[in-house]
Write an enzyme that holds these catalytic residues in place. Structure first.
Site, PDB file in Angstrom:
ATOM      1  N   LEU A 212       0.931  -0.902  -0.026  1.00  7.47           N
ATOM      2  CA  LEU A 212       0.275   0.263  -0.048  1.00  7.47           C
ATOM      3  C   LEU A 212       1.011   1.371   0.102  1.00  7.47           C
ATOM      4  O   LEU A 212       0.447   2.091  -0.689  1.00  7.47           O
ATOM      5  CB  LEU A 212      -1.259   0.066   1.220  1.00  7.47           C
TER       6      LEU A 212
ATOM      7  N   PRO B 105       6.514   5.641  -1.558  1.00  6.37           N
ATOM      8  CA  PRO B 105       7.212   6.702  -0.820  1.00  6.37           C
ATOM      9  C   PRO B 105       7.241   7.960  -0.367  1.00  6.37           C
ATOM     10  O   PRO B 105       7.448   8.859   0.669  1.00  6.37           O
ATOM     11  CB  PRO B 105       8.612   7.073  -2.090  1.00  6.37           C
TER      12      PRO B 105
ATOM     13  N   TRP C  63       8.191   0.450   1.590  1.00  2.00           N
ATOM     14  CA  TRP C  63       8.447  -0.383   2.903  1.00  2.00           C
ATOM     15  C   TRP C  63       7.738  -1.576   3.119  1.00  2.00           C
ATOM     16  O   TRP C  63       6.472  -2.100   4.198  1.00  2.00           O
ATOM     17  CB  TRP C  63       7.751   0.537   3.906  1.00  2.00           C
TER      18      TRP C  63
ATOM     19  N   ARG D 108      16.467 -10.890  41.348  1.00  2.00           N
ATOM     20  CA  ARG D 108      18.095 -10.432  42.104  1.00  2.00           C
ATOM     21  C   ARG D 108      18.248  -9.338  43.589  1.00  2.00           C
ATOM     22  O   ARG D 108      17.055  -8.676  43.360  1.00  2.00           O
ATOM     23  CB  ARG D 108      18.737  -9.171  40.927  1.00  2.00           C
TER      24      ARG D 108
ATOM     25  N   GLY E  40      18.677  -2.800  34.672  1.00  2.00           N
ATOM     26  CA  GLY E  40      19.660  -2.497  34.228  1.00  2.00           C
ATOM     27  C   GLY E  40      20.694  -2.342  33.117  1.00  2.00           C
ATOM     28  O   GLY E  40      20.407  -2.453  32.393  1.00  2.00           O
ATOM     29  N   GLY E  41      22.725  -2.180  33.551  1.00  2.00           N
ATOM     30  CA  GLY E  41      22.883  -2.573  32.726  1.00  2.00           C
ATOM     31  C   GLY E  41      22.613  -3.853  31.237  1.00  2.00           C
ATOM     32  O   GLY E  41      22.668  -3.958  30.481  1.00  2.00           O
TER      33      GLY E  41
ATOM     34  N   GLU F  84       1.018  -0.241   9.526  1.00  2.00           N
ATOM     35  CA  GLU F  84      -1.005  -0.437   9.743  1.00  2.00           C
ATOM     36  C   GLU F  84      -1.894   1.082  10.846  1.00  2.00           C
ATOM     37  O   GLU F  84      -2.030   1.049  11.246  1.00  2.00           O
ATOM     38  CB  GLU F  84      -1.584  -1.345   9.817  1.00  2.00           C
ATOM     39  N   GLY F  85      -1.075   1.666  10.039  1.00  2.00           N
ATOM     40  CA  GLY F  85      -1.196   3.097  10.630  1.00  2.00           C
ATOM     41  C   GLY F  85      -0.512   3.511  12.120  1.00  2.00           C
ATOM     42  O   GLY F  85      -0.991   2.998  13.002  1.00  2.00           O
TER      43      GLY F  85
HETATM   44  C1  FAD Z   1       8.710  -2.173  10.018  1.00  2.30           C
HETATM   45  C2  FAD Z   1       7.248  -1.501   9.043  1.00  2.30           C
HETATM   46  C3  FAD Z   1       6.657  -2.268   8.217  1.00  2.30           C
HETATM   47  C4  FAD Z   1       6.013  -1.751   7.084  1.00  2.30           C
HETATM   48  N1  FAD Z   1       5.551  -2.587   6.452  1.00  2.30           N
HETATM   49  C5  FAD Z   1       3.925  -2.043   5.421  1.00  2.30           C
HETATM   50  C6  FAD Z   1       3.732  -3.188   4.635  1.00  2.30           C
HETATM   51  O1  FAD Z   1       3.858  -4.316   4.699  1.00  2.30           O
HETATM   52  N2  FAD Z   1       2.808  -2.630   3.554  1.00  2.30           N
HETATM   53  C7  FAD Z   1       2.978  -1.506   3.479  1.00  2.30           C
HETATM   54  O2  FAD Z   1       2.080  -0.913   2.567  1.00  2.30           O
HETATM   55  N3  FAD Z   1       3.032  -1.118   3.997  1.00  2.30           N
HETATM   56  C8  FAD Z   1       4.014  -1.360   5.387  1.00  2.30           C
HETATM   57  N4  FAD Z   1       4.966  -0.694   6.262  1.00  2.30           N
HETATM   58  C9  FAD Z   1       4.078   1.527   5.481  1.00  2.30           C
HETATM   59  C10 FAD Z   1       4.062   2.527   7.006  1.00  2.30           C
HETATM   60  O3  FAD Z   1       2.426   1.248   7.072  1.00  2.30           O
HETATM   61  C11 FAD Z   1       4.168   3.453   6.700  1.00  2.30           C
HETATM   62  O4  FAD Z   1       5.166   3.460   7.388  1.00  2.30           O
HETATM   63  C12 FAD Z   1       2.828   4.138   7.582  1.00  2.30           C
HETATM   64  O5  FAD Z   1       1.359   4.031   7.169  1.00  2.30           O
HETATM   65  C13 FAD Z   1       3.072   5.963   7.626  1.00  2.30           C
HETATM   66  O6  FAD Z   1       3.215   6.009   6.655  1.00  2.30           O
HETATM   67  P1  FAD Z   1       5.561   6.914   5.990  1.00  2.30           P
HETATM   68  O7  FAD Z   1       6.384   6.300   6.678  1.00  2.30           O
HETATM   69  O8  FAD Z   1       5.329   7.353   5.265  1.00  2.30           O
HETATM   70  O9  FAD Z   1       5.059   8.993   7.424  1.00  2.30           O
HETATM   71  P2  FAD Z   1       4.128   9.273   7.216  1.00  2.30           P
HETATM   72  O10 FAD Z   1       3.209   9.006   6.860  1.00  2.30           O
HETATM   73  O11 FAD Z   1       4.935  10.586   6.475  1.00  2.30           O
HETATM   74  O12 FAD Z   1       3.933  10.460   9.000  1.00  2.30           O
HETATM   75  C14 FAD Z   1       5.025  10.599  10.097  1.00  2.30           C
HETATM   76  C15 FAD Z   1       4.398  10.562  10.698  1.00  2.30           C
HETATM   77  O13 FAD Z   1       3.563  12.097  10.504  1.00  2.30           O
HETATM   78  C16 FAD Z   1       2.745  11.552  12.126  1.00  2.30           C
HETATM   79  N5  FAD Z   1       1.272  11.843  11.645  1.00  2.30           N
HETATM   80  C17 FAD Z   1       0.368  10.890  10.532  1.00  2.30           C
HETATM   81  N6  FAD Z   1      -0.442  11.661  10.281  1.00  2.30           N
HETATM   82  C18 FAD Z   1      -0.873  12.807  10.435  1.00  2.30           C
HETATM   83  C19 FAD Z   1      -1.739  13.315  10.843  1.00  2.30           C
HETATM   84  N7  FAD Z   1      -2.904  13.422  10.533  1.00  2.30           N
HETATM   85  N8  FAD Z   1      -2.121  14.502  11.807  1.00  2.30           N
HETATM   86  C20 FAD Z   1      -0.684  14.665  12.561  1.00  2.30           C
HETATM   87  N9  FAD Z   1       0.470  13.432  12.552  1.00  2.30           N
HETATM   88  C21 FAD Z   1       0.236  13.047  11.430  1.00  2.30           C
HETATM   89  C22 FAD Z   1       2.483  10.336  12.532  1.00  2.30           C
HETATM   90  O14 FAD Z   1       2.968  10.283  13.721  1.00  2.30           O
HETATM   91  C23 FAD Z   1       3.512   8.961  10.894  1.00  2.30           C
HETATM   92  O15 FAD Z   1       4.357   8.733  11.832  1.00  2.30           O
HETATM   93  C24 FAD Z   1       5.556  -0.568   7.229  1.00  2.30           C
HETATM   94  C25 FAD Z   1       6.438   0.188   8.052  1.00  2.30           C
HETATM   95  C26 FAD Z   1       7.489  -0.326   8.760  1.00  2.30           C
HETATM   96  C27 FAD Z   1       8.505   0.712   9.535  1.00  2.30           C
END
Ligand code: FAD
Length: 385
Positions: free
Chosen positions: A130, A133, A161, A271, A343-344, A367-368
């Site tokens: 989903l 970049p 990702w 401990r 601790g350590g 996932e959000g």
């Molecule tokens: C280990 C890992 C596994 C993943 N696996 C998958 C996968 O299998 N498939 C897939 O499609 N994606 C996957 N993802 C992607 C993941 O779903 C996204 O990283 C995530 O949705 C956040 O999108 P972004 O990284 O573009 O951050 P951004 O959208 O740039 O958001 C950055 C931060 O902004 C904040 N934010 C976002 N919206 C708002 C708002 N409206 N108001 C205020 N703050 C906000 C949040 O704190 C967020 O963390 C994975 C990510 C990781 C780290």
């Protein structure tokens, strides 16, 4: 001995209690020495073992005997149990469900028959693509296109990702088909890993290693039959899949938190500090109380969301968001306290709590992210929903 009293809660049926007990025994016997350095090989092995021993039958519907659908309580119990034993095993199980969720919920009979017997047996690995970049939290901003022609669709764009990227056999891919603006113009596709034009552009490394990749789709052609559901339904499909799987992310966080509390109990009882076991220090007891409380509150929210979904409520976005936000944020806090109490030894590379400290972080993002869950809860609350 972990606290199992929650299994007596009215959210569960006897089959859930049997499942949790049997999987716990299986995990204790099988997950003691998972290699977290070579994650591709480990995940392939884990999927094969989880499949061979029948656990993956819970990850997707049975296309030969369509029944009531995915049982979210079972998914949550499995993720909680696996996460308590090993983070990579939880990941391997979870992705088989998330990657095929759109097929379980919206797939055609042909799509179900082609892939689900394989993923449920651990013979094929699935992925959910989903994020891009430039569009993570803002799913409606997806730029990847799927242009229809006489033979099918041509996919162009990037995904990033993507869990299981590089080792998956099939990807559920969301792309813009343009039936309407923003979220109204997306569709879902089933893309086999060997589709011409699907390229693993880059492998991504993270705090807690998992197979992850950035994908490029360069004039990647798929047939008409690759479309999941109807054109323009992609956003709805993605959100429906997340409704089912978000409580399971919360369940995994709960499993990590339980492991951290178990490790903490062992530590404070064994401990001595200032001439007595750490457990006798009132400030330590305060931490233990807060950790136990956070775990029970998380479990209540997780299994409330799962039970509500299993009761036939079509969408549980609010309940799922509450469970994910609370359980992941509080698991982070529980694990942080566990590290402190060790601790350590808490920051020693390879120790149980050090691993948990790295494992938990990403669950508050994928996932959000937590803030996105806050938005969902706020919208439902302000709207009276
Ligand atoms: C280990 C890992 C596994 C993943 N696996 C998958 C996968 O299998 N498939 C897939 O499609 N994606 C996957 N993802 C992607 C993941 O779903 C996204 O990283 C995530 O949705 C956040 O999108 P972004 O990284 O573009 O951050 P951004 O959208 O740039 O958001 C950055 C931060 O902004 C904040 N934010 C976002 N919206 C708002 C708002 N409206 N108001 C205020 N703050 C906000 C949040 O704190 C967020 O963390 C994975 C990510 C990781 C780290």
């Amino acid at each position: 001995m972990p606290d199992r009293s929650f299994l007596d809660w009215p959210f569960f049926e006897e089959r859930h209690r049997v499942l949790a007990r049997d999987l716990d025994s299986w995990a204790a016997a099988n997950l003691g020495s998972v290699d977290h350095h070579n994650v591709d090989a480990s995940c392939r092995q884990l999927v094969a073992r989880l499949g061979a021993d029948g656990w993956l039958t819970h990850s997707a519907i049975d296309p030969l005997a369509p029944g009531p659908g995915l049982d979210v309580r079972s998914l949550c119990l499995i993720r909680e149990t696996l996460a308590r034993h090993d983070g990579l095993a939880d990941f391997a199980f979870a992705m088989q469900g998330l990657g095929t969720g759109a097929i379980s919920l919206f797939g055609s009979e042909a799509q179900r028959m082609r892939w689900l017997p394989e993923t449920r047996a651990g013979r094929a690995i699935s992925a959910f693509a989903l994020t891009e970049p430039k569009s993570g939290s803002d799913v409606a901003a997806i730029e990847m296109t799927a242009a229809a022609d006489a033979d099918g669709f041509v996919l162009d764009g990037e995904k990033t990702w993507i869990s299981n990227g590089g080792i998956a056999d099939m990807y559920t891919v969301f792309a813009r088909t343009g039936e309407g603006p923003g979220a109204k113009g997306l569709s879902a596709f089933l893309v086999p890993a060997d589709a011409p034009g699907l390229i693993i552009a880059e492998r991504l490394e993270t705090l807690a290693p998992h197979p992850l990749a950035q994908l490029a789709f360069q004039r990647c052609r798929v047939p008409k039959a690759a479309l999941i559901g109807a054109p323009g339904q992609g956003f709805r499909i993605a959100m429906s899949v997340l409704d089912v799987f978000r409580p399971t992310v919360a369940a995994a966080a709960l499993g990590f938190a339980r492991r951290a509390l178990d490790a903490t109990l062992e530590r404070v009882k064994s401990r001595d500090l200032f001439g007595a076991p750490m457990a006798s220090l009132q400030m330590v007891q305060g931490h233990v109380a807060d950790m136990a409380l956070a775990i029970d509150a998380s479990a209540l929210l997780v299994y409330r969301a799962a039970w509500t979904k299993d009761s036939g409520v079509p969408r549980v976005s609010r309940e799922a968001a509450m469970a994910k936000l609370f359980a992941t944020d509080h698991a982070q806090d529980v694990i942080d306290r566990a590290v402190q109490i060790h601790g350590g030894d808490g920051v020693r590379k390879g120790s149980v709590v050090e691993q948990l400290y790295r494992e938990i972080r990403a669950l508050r993002i994928y996932e959000g992210a937590s803030d996105v869950q806050r938005l969902i809860i706020a919208r439902a609350t302000l709207g009276g929903g």
